[in-house]
Design an enzyme around this catalytic site. Structure first.
Site, PDB file in Angstrom:
ATOM      1  N   GLU A 244       0.823  -1.158  -0.029  1.00 49.94           N
ATOM      2  CA  GLU A 244       0.052  -0.016  -0.003  1.00 49.94           C
ATOM      3  C   GLU A 244       0.816   1.300  -0.081  1.00 49.94           C
ATOM      4  O   GLU A 244       0.341   2.313  -0.654  1.00 49.94           O
ATOM      5  CB  GLU A 244      -0.687   0.057   1.178  1.00 49.94           C
ATOM      6  N   ARG A 270      -4.851  33.869 -17.003  1.00 49.23           N
ATOM      7  CA  ARG A 270      -5.192  34.978 -15.893  1.00 49.23           C
ATOM      8  C   ARG A 270      -4.273  36.269 -15.933  1.00 49.23           C
ATOM      9  O   ARG A 270      -3.046  36.128 -16.032  1.00 49.23           O
ATOM     10  CB  ARG A 270      -5.013  34.288 -14.562  1.00 49.23           C
ATOM     11  N   GLN A 281       7.948  35.726 -12.083  1.00 46.68           N
ATOM     12  CA  GLN A 281       8.531  34.437 -11.575  1.00 46.68           C
ATOM     13  C   GLN A 281       8.147  34.226 -10.233  1.00 46.68           C
ATOM     14  O   GLN A 281       8.197  32.642 -10.035  1.00 46.68           O
ATOM     15  CB  GLN A 281      10.067  34.928 -11.096  1.00 46.68           C
TER      16      GLN A 281
END
Length: 381
Positions: A244, A270, A281
């Site tokens: 798992e 955007r 940056q």
């Protein structure tokens, strides 16, 4: 060291992506608050995704651990609901693997084919309210009476429990011995008298995954229901947790890939101050760091899965994979929230469910603190 996918792995990726796009995502899984039902679970079983690493002779697909991990990553990336791949992986790694590795011929033949094709659902039942991470200090017990055992157990936070027809239940049969011979595992039918596994818990994330409390009150089972030998539950559980921890990160990795793909488009479209925010940056560097996390996670994930196949250093690499990928997933979700700003704060935003789902990733399969304990133990410090 070859980093190229094999032809079989590429074909498996194509098969999974086509199936998810044209079947799973059109069946209502996109309703993230609605639990999937047995019919939908069975549809996934038609491709035997539940049994990716289980040998063909027992109804599975017969893939190695690495190929199975690649398939889980692809499943998680394309599936609109992150709960489904998590539930599939949880059952596969914590229940099917132990039955395959430790079950009697009868148990493997009776359970694995029906688990692989989605006819059955089984829950991994070990966590208790009082003991938490101290799993071998469990209060649940099995008392032997002749050839039978009487189970007394209270379990909590059990994935798939309200939907399952069976549970792989870990109980103390010799409490003083704890891990070394003190715990045993039983496959228990939920139709037996004294079993209550129907109560679903409300959760913060992974809302489509039903998780619940379980009680086993004076439940009588026989020796044929014992998985492996009496007292062998500790090693059985540890082995399942290595699978798992090594492979479940594939589900997180698929979601991380989904996040970065969304963000790249978001920052390009955007605009602030007449420029797309991708030109700043402070934004582009965050996304660059995300890409590094994804590539590092994949390398760690694939190494851990490969070690399962070669039976080499499985414990430490599994814990490293669990720790790094879950922490990277959670951090990436919060960085995405920061980049998206106010739009991320609105209910129903792209990142909302990813954030909620990621919170539990550092808890299940052993918390981040437990993984650090395991790793430092391998380092003998």
């Amino acid at each position: 060291m070859n980093f190229e996918y094999t032809k079989a792995q590429l074909e498996l990726q194509d098969e999974i992506s086509h199936f998810v796009k044209h079947t799973i995502n059109k069946m209502g899984f996109i309703d993230k608050k609605r639990p999937f039902n047995a019919e939908e679970w069975k549809e996934v079983g038609n491709l035997k995704i539940h049994g990716l690493p289980i040998p063909v002779e027992f109804g599975g697909r017969g893939f190695d651990a690495l190929s199975s991990t690649i398939a889980l990553e692809e499943l998680s990336y394309h599936c609109e609901d992150g709960g489904l791949p998590f539930a599939i992986a949880a059952q596969m790694l914590s229940c099917l693997i132990p039955i395959w590795k430790n079950g009697s011929d009868s148990q493997r033949n009776n359970f694995l084919p029906k688990l692989c094709d989605g006819s059955y659902i089984i829950a991994n039942s070990i966590t208790e309210q009082e003991t938490g991470s101290d799993i071998y200090g469990m209060k649940s017990t099995a008392k032997q009476e002749g050839g039978d055992f009487i189970i007394q157990a209270q379990k909590t936070l059990i994935t798939n429990a309200p939907l399952a027809g069976w549970s792989l239940v870990y109980v103390a049969t010799n409490p003083e011995k704890r891990y070394f011979g003190g715990v045993s595992a039983f496959i228990i039918d939920h139709s037996l008298s004294g079993v209550n596994s129907n109560l679903a818990l409300k959760k913060l994330g992974l809302e489509s995954v039903q998780m619940g409390n379980q009680s086993f009150e004076n439940v009588k089972v026989s020796e044929k229901d014992l998985l492996g030998k009496l007292g062998s539950g500790g090693p059985i559980f540890q082995s399942s947790m290595e699978w798992e921890r090594a492979c479940l990160g594939a589900v997180h990795l698929g979601r991380m890939k989904k996040i970065i793909d969304f963000l790249i488009l978001f920052v390009k479209n955007r605009n602030v101050g007449g420029n797309p925010i991708s030109k700043y940056q402070s934004i582009s560097h965050k996304i660059a760091d995300m890409k590094i996390k994804i590539e590092t996670s994949r390398l760690i994930l694939y190494k851990a899965a490969s070690n399962l196949d070669s039976n080499k250093e499985t414990g430490i690499t599994a814990s490293i994979a669990k720790l790094y990928i879950s922490e990277a997933y959670r951090t990436m979700c919060y960085d995405a929230f920061s980049i998206m700003g106010g739009s991320a704060y609105l209910s129903g935003s792209f990142i909302e469910n990813y954030i909620k789902d990621s919170l539990s990733s550092t808890i299940y399969s052993g918390t981040s603190e437990i993984q650090r304990n395991i790793i430092s133990g391998y380092l003998k410090i």
